[in-house]
Design a protein around this motif. Structure first.
Motif, short mmCIF file in Angstrom:
data_model
loop_
_atom_site.label_atom_id
_atom_site.label_comp_id
_atom_site.label_asym_id
_atom_site.label_seq_id
_atom_site.Cartn_x
_atom_site.Cartn_y
_atom_site.Cartn_z
N UNK A 44 -6.06 -5.35 -4.45
CA UNK A 44 -6.43 -5.22 -2.93
C UNK A 44 -8.05 -4.89 -2.85
N UNK A 45 -8.35 -3.87 -3.41
CA UNK A 45 -9.91 -3.62 -3.68
C UNK A 45 -10.33 -4.28 -5.02
N UNK A 46 -11.63 -4.60 -4.79
CA UNK A 46 -12.24 -5.07 -5.95
C UNK A 46 -13.56 -4.40 -6.18
N UNK A 47 -13.20 -3.65 -7.63
CA UNK A 47 -14.28 -2.71 -8.25
C UNK A 47 -15.16 -3.63 -9.47
N UNK A 48 -16.69 -3.28 -9.20
CA UNK A 48 -17.26 -4.28 -10.11
C UNK A 48 -18.29 -2.90 -10.64
N UNK A 49 -18.81 -3.45 -11.92
CA UNK A 49 -19.89 -2.64 -12.45
C UNK A 49 -21.27 -2.68 -11.72
N UNK A 50 -22.10 -1.70 -11.97
CA UNK A 50 -23.38 -1.82 -11.35
C UNK A 50 -24.63 -2.54 -12.31
N UNK A 51 -23.98 -3.05 -13.58
CA UNK A 51 -25.07 -3.67 -14.33
C UNK A 51 -24.26 -5.20 -14.76
N UNK A 52 -24.88 -6.17 -15.20
CA UNK A 52 -24.49 -7.45 -15.53
C UNK A 52 -24.24 -7.53 -17.06
N UNK A 53 -23.68 -8.36 -17.43
CA UNK A 53 -23.20 -8.61 -18.77
C UNK A 53 -24.74 -8.99 -19.79
N UNK B 298 0.69 -1.09 -0.01
CA UNK B 298 -0.23 0.23 0.03
C UNK B 298 0.75 1.31 0.08
N UNK B 299 2.26 1.19 0.36
CA UNK B 299 3.07 2.47 0.20
C UNK B 299 3.82 2.40 -1.07
N UNK B 300 3.50 1.36 -1.96
CA UNK B 300 4.09 2.01 -3.34
C UNK B 300 3.21 2.35 -4.25
N UNK B 301 3.65 2.10 -5.33
CA UNK B 301 2.81 2.41 -6.57
C UNK B 301 1.91 1.66 -6.87
N UNK B 302 0.63 2.14 -7.51
CA UNK B 302 -0.46 1.15 -7.79
C UNK B 302 -1.09 1.47 -9.13
N UNK B 303 -1.75 0.62 -9.82
CA UNK B 303 -2.30 0.91 -11.13
C UNK B 303 -3.58 0.12 -11.20
N UNK B 304 -4.39 0.70 -11.84
CA UNK B 304 -5.92 -0.15 -12.55
C UNK B 304 -5.51 -0.87 -13.46
N UNK B 305 -6.32 -1.99 -13.69
CA UNK B 305 -6.29 -3.04 -14.52
C UNK B 305 -7.45 -3.35 -14.91
N UNK C 173 -9.66 -2.39 1.78
CA UNK C 173 -9.17 -1.19 1.18
C UNK C 173 -7.56 -0.93 1.33
N UNK C 174 -6.94 -0.28 0.55
CA UNK C 174 -5.55 -0.17 0.61
C UNK C 174 -5.03 0.84 1.55
N UNK C 175 -5.49 0.82 2.82
CA UNK C 175 -4.91 2.02 4.00
C UNK C 175 -4.67 1.05 5.10
N UNK C 176 -4.22 1.87 6.05
CA UNK C 176 -3.63 1.48 7.13
C UNK C 176 -4.89 0.40 8.01
N UNK C 177 -4.53 -0.69 8.44
CA UNK C 177 -5.41 -1.48 9.02
C UNK C 177 -6.20 -2.15 8.38
N UNK C 178 -6.09 -2.31 7.07
CA UNK C 178 -6.78 -3.12 6.13
C UNK C 178 -8.31 -3.14 6.26
#
Length: 287
Positions: free
Chosen positions: A95-104, A43-50, A222-227
């Motif tokens: 670390x976090x999982x992000x999803x759409x509000x709609x289904x395929x 969490x203290x390093x670089x991050x990126x969305x994929x 979430x990628x912050x202290x204490x998880x």
């Protein structure tokens, strides 16, 4: 590998958490395009969305191909169907999982709309009364509503739509709810999207309801202290002194194993009478 150095939480701990929480988390991810938020150096390093998955992913991991107007190319979104899928993305240090509000099967019609109470530079103690104001407003017009922690300082109020609205309509509904609460709590709440115009008030963020916008899925770390973990709540728990960070990777399983059912699960399938709801909201707006 340590992902939270100060908390001594490893990638193995993250993988084990997601495998354990999978029976509760997977219903929110089923058939939804999912975006990874990766922290390969913790969490203290670089991050990126994929968003776009590479060719080398295992064949059992399902993907769906969607055209991106922004990138002008096809994007291969991952679909997380099982505990192994969650473990795989956790092993990528997502670390976090992000999803759409709609289904395929119905991508242009979300299952929910969200009002995100984001305090940022506002007093955090204002979040709870504003969440309760949204709850009371929705109850008054017959609109089902559910709440979860963001996993950080705010709360997410989720309103099931049952796929009855477009994203634009869903966003307008969230905006109308925000405006009505702002009207009754002008010193605490704002719907203004410009940070410089918020004046130390809690932002009732209605703008996350659009095609391709993402929700931090329930139970995401979430990628912050204490998880801390984004945790579903019952409304009786939304009281003064609520700490949205009290639920974390280490204690979340104790909580979910003790309750009879997930208090937010109905956002996936509930179909409120939106015609009646909108008429009632319209009358309140006139008043």
């Amino acid at each position: 590998k340590l992902l939270w150095k100060d908390d001594k939480i490893t990638k193995g701990d993250l993988i084990e958490y997601y495998k354990s929480i999978s029976p509760w988390m997977l219903p929110y991810l089923h058939d939804r395009p999912t975006v990874l938020d990766r922290y390969p150096d913790g969490i203290d390093g670089d991050r990126f969305y994929q968003k776009d998955m590479p060719d080398w992913i295992p064949p059992w991991l399902r993907t769906t191909t969607l055209w991106s107007e922004h990138s002008q190319r096809e994007v291969h979104y991952v679909m997380i169907d099982d505990a192994d899928g969650l473990a795989f993305v956790a092993n990528l240090a997502s670390i976090p999982i992000h999803c759409w509000a709609s289904r395929i099967g119905k991508l242009e019609h979300p299952d929910w709309t969200i009002v995100d109470l984001d305090p940022k530079n506002a007093p955090r103690e204002h979040v709870v009364p504003l969440a309760l104001a949204i709850h009371e407003l929705c109850d008054a017009v017959g609109l089902p509503n559910y709440v979860k922690t963001s996993g950080q300082s705010g709360l997410h109020v989720l309103i099931p739509l049952g796929g009855q609205l477009t994203f634009e309509q869903a966003r307008t509904l969230a905006y109308l709810i925000g405006l009505l609460v702002e009207r009754t709590h002008p010193d605490m709440a704002t719907t203004n999207r410009s940070p410089s115009q918020r004046g130390g008030r809690v932002y009732l963020d209605w703008g996350q309801n659009a095609h391709g916008q993402l929700l931090v899925a329930p139970y995401s770390v979430r990628p912050v202290a204490g998880a801390p973990v984004s945790m579903p709540l019952v409304w009786d728990e939304v009281v003064a002194g609520l700490d949205p960070k009290q639920f974390n990777l280490r204690n979340a399983m104790d909580r979910v194993c003790a309750w009879p059912e997930d208090p937010c699960i109905k956002i996936l399938d509930e179909r409120p009478d939106l015609h009646d709801v909108l008429e009632k909201l319209g009358e309140l707006a006139k008043d």
